[in-house]
Design a protein around this motif. Structure first.
Motif, PDB file in Angstrom:
ATOM      1  N   THR A  40      42.317  32.889  50.237  1.00 22.75           N
ATOM      2  CA  THR A  40      41.487  32.770  49.042  1.00 22.75           C
ATOM      3  C   THR A  40      42.343  32.390  47.852  1.00 22.75           C
ATOM      4  OG1 THR A  40      40.013  33.927  47.498  1.00 22.75           O
ATOM      5  CG2 THR A  40      41.682  35.265  48.622  1.00 22.75           C
ATOM      6  N   LEU A  48      40.815  32.808  44.940  1.00 26.71           N
ATOM      7  CA  LEU A  48      40.061  33.598  43.961  1.00 26.71           C
ATOM      8  C   LEU A  48      39.155  32.741  43.092  1.00 26.71           C
ATOM      9  CD1 LEU A  48      42.868  36.092  42.885  1.00 26.71           C
ATOM     10  CD2 LEU A  48      41.231  36.297  44.757  1.00 26.71           C
ATOM     11  N   ASP A  86      35.637  30.370  42.236  1.00 22.09           N
ATOM     12  CA  ASP A  86      34.199  30.495  42.463  1.00 22.09           C
ATOM     13  C   ASP A  86      33.797  29.854  43.792  1.00 22.09           C
ATOM     14  OD1 ASP A  86      33.890  31.790  40.053  1.00 22.09           O
ATOM     15  OD2 ASP A  86      33.306  29.990  38.950  1.00 22.09           O
ATOM     16  N   GLU A 130      34.652  32.191  46.605  1.00 21.31           N
ATOM     17  CA  GLU A 130      33.764  33.350  46.540  1.00 21.31           C
ATOM     18  C   GLU A 130      32.357  32.997  47.025  1.00 21.31           C
ATOM     19  OE1 GLU A 130      32.966  36.938  43.392  1.00 21.31           O
ATOM     20  OE2 GLU A 130      34.934  36.071  43.774  1.00 21.31           O
ATOM     21  N   THR A 131      31.945  31.759  46.816  1.00 24.15           N
ATOM     22  CA  THR A 131      30.657  31.323  47.349  1.00 24.15           C
ATOM     23  C   THR A 131      30.636  31.446  48.867  1.00 24.15           C
ATOM     24  OG1 THR A 131      30.246  29.786  45.521  1.00 24.15           O
ATOM     25  CG2 THR A 131      29.110  29.339  47.602  1.00 24.15           C
ATOM     26  N   ASN A 178      30.538  35.042  49.889  1.00 23.24           N
ATOM     27  CA  ASN A 178      29.232  35.640  49.608  1.00 23.24           C
ATOM     28  C   ASN A 178      28.158  35.221  50.600  1.00 23.24           C
ATOM     29  OD1 ASN A 178      28.714  37.503  47.350  1.00 23.24           O
ATOM     30  ND2 ASN A 178      29.844  35.989  46.144  1.00 23.24           N
ATOM     31  N   GLY A 182      40.266  40.243  41.377  1.00 21.16           N
ATOM     32  CA  GLY A 182      39.624  39.246  42.227  1.00 21.16           C
ATOM     33  C   GLY A 182      39.671  39.623  43.695  1.00 21.16           C
ATOM     34  N   ARG A 226      37.256  42.515  44.375  1.00 19.58           N
ATOM     35  CA  ARG A 226      35.857  42.079  44.369  1.00 19.58           C
ATOM     36  C   ARG A 226      35.497  41.393  45.686  1.00 19.58           C
ATOM     37  NH1 ARG A 226      36.314  39.183  40.360  1.00 19.58           N
ATOM     38  NH2 ARG A 226      36.530  37.155  41.373  1.00 19.58           N
ATOM     39  N   GLN A 227      36.366  40.493  46.144  1.00 22.22           N
ATOM     40  CA  GLN A 227      36.082  39.790  47.390  1.00 22.22           C
ATOM     41  C   GLN A 227      36.205  40.723  48.598  1.00 22.22           C
ATOM     42  OE1 GLN A 227      38.462  36.205  47.412  1.00 22.22           O
ATOM     43  NE2 GLN A 227      37.250  35.252  45.794  1.00 22.22           N
ATOM     44  N   SER A 287      41.785  27.992  41.507  1.00 20.57           N
ATOM     45  CA  SER A 287      41.891  29.361  41.028  1.00 20.57           C
ATOM     46  C   SER A 287      42.242  29.406  39.548  1.00 20.57           C
ATOM     47  CB  SER A 287      42.985  30.094  41.805  1.00 20.57           C
ATOM     48  OG  SER A 287      44.250  29.608  41.398  1.00 20.57           O
TER      49      SER A 287
END
Length: 284
Positions: A7, A9, A11, A14-15, A18, A60, A63-64, A108
């Motif tokens: 990652t 970090l 968006d 993260e998509t 998610n 970050g 959160r992930q 990132s």
């Protein structure tokens, strides 16, 4: 089985994290543990305690990590400094990962990109199977291009030892894969050369592989084309619309590493589907 998830970090990454559908596909592949790894430049030191990582990076990762844990995965996190492909491959070796997952786009806050040369370098040097996951951008919003990662697989083979090793991935794909297309591309003007009494023709060899998949409950079709490998693989992608292209990272070439640049790496760079690249067994 263990996966290393790289990652940056962003968006975009993260998509992907998610997407419950994507994560369920990884679980059906057999992944139950994830090593979430971010690599920062060794030159980035401002605001970072000695031996530690920045607060932004830690937030970050946390959160992930929570997103992955909520999906039922066991997660560990690492923030390391160095050259991304070396550190990611190194972690994969340390945890004996069955799979490395990288996103094909994303930038990132630390300006460390996991696209372009980074993905190419990981693919070129990976000692574990590598899944390059497509993350698109539309109207300034990111979205995964193929949520059902392994639902439809296009398997490209040149009948080399490495290609045969890549076919073994169907042992993990048996549950998530519903359809598979088995493709062989013969060099221009050479298709007839392989059709001798000593070497069964491509249709027969693909048919035997298709029978194995049918026995696993996977609907399989075969396709034989003649032409340039990358061009025909991409044409087959347009025709069969796979969610993932499966192929070995090296084939019939004395200069095995150079072959990656001319085939697998070009497919990674140009295809719209996810790409699962498998290194030779002896590399491990």
């Amino acid at each position: 089985m263990h996966a290393v998830y790289a990652t940056d970090l962003s968006d975009a990454i993260e998509t992907a994290i998610n997407s419950r559908t994507c994560l369920e596909c990884l679980k059906r592949y057999g992944i139950d543990k994830v090593e979430l790894v971010t690599v920062t430049s060794p030159n980035i030191t401002a605001g970072v305690p000695t031996g530690g990582i920045g607060k932004q990076t830690q937030r970050g990762l946390d959160r992930q990590r929570r997103i992955l844990e909520d999906a039922g995965l066991s997660v560990s996190t690492r923030a390391v400094r160095g050259t991304p492909h070396r550190r990611i491959n190194g972690v994969a070796e340390q945890v004996d990962a069955a799979l490395i997952v990288v996103g094909s786009r994303g930038q990132s806050p630390l300006e460390q990109r996991y696209i372009g040369s980074t993905v190419r370098n990981i693919a070129r040097t990976a000692v574990r199977p590598l899944l390059v996951q497509r993350i698109g951008e539309r109207d300034d919003e990111h979205e995964v291009e193929r949520e059902h990662l392994f639902e439809r697989v296009l398997y490209a083979t040149d009948f080399s030892e490495n290609a045969e090793h890549a076919f073994e991935q169907f042992e993990h794909l048996e549950t998530p894969t519903q359809e598979a297309t088995l493709l062989h591309v013969a060099p221009p003007g050479r298709r007839a050369e392989s059709e001798t009494e000593d070497v069964p023709d491509a249709e027969v060899r693909l048919g035997k592989l298709a029978d194995k998949l049918e026995g696993m409950g996977i609907d399989a079709t075969i396709a034989v084309r003649e032409g340039e490998a990358v061009e025909e693989i991409l044409a087959a992608e347009s025709e069969f619309d796979p969610t993932t292209i499966l192929m070995g990272s090296r084939g019939k070439s004395r200069l095995r590493r150079l072959l990656l640049g001319s085939t697998s790496q070009d497919v990674i760079a140009q295809s719209n589907a996810n790409v699962l690249v498998v290194p030779p067994a002896r590399v491990r």
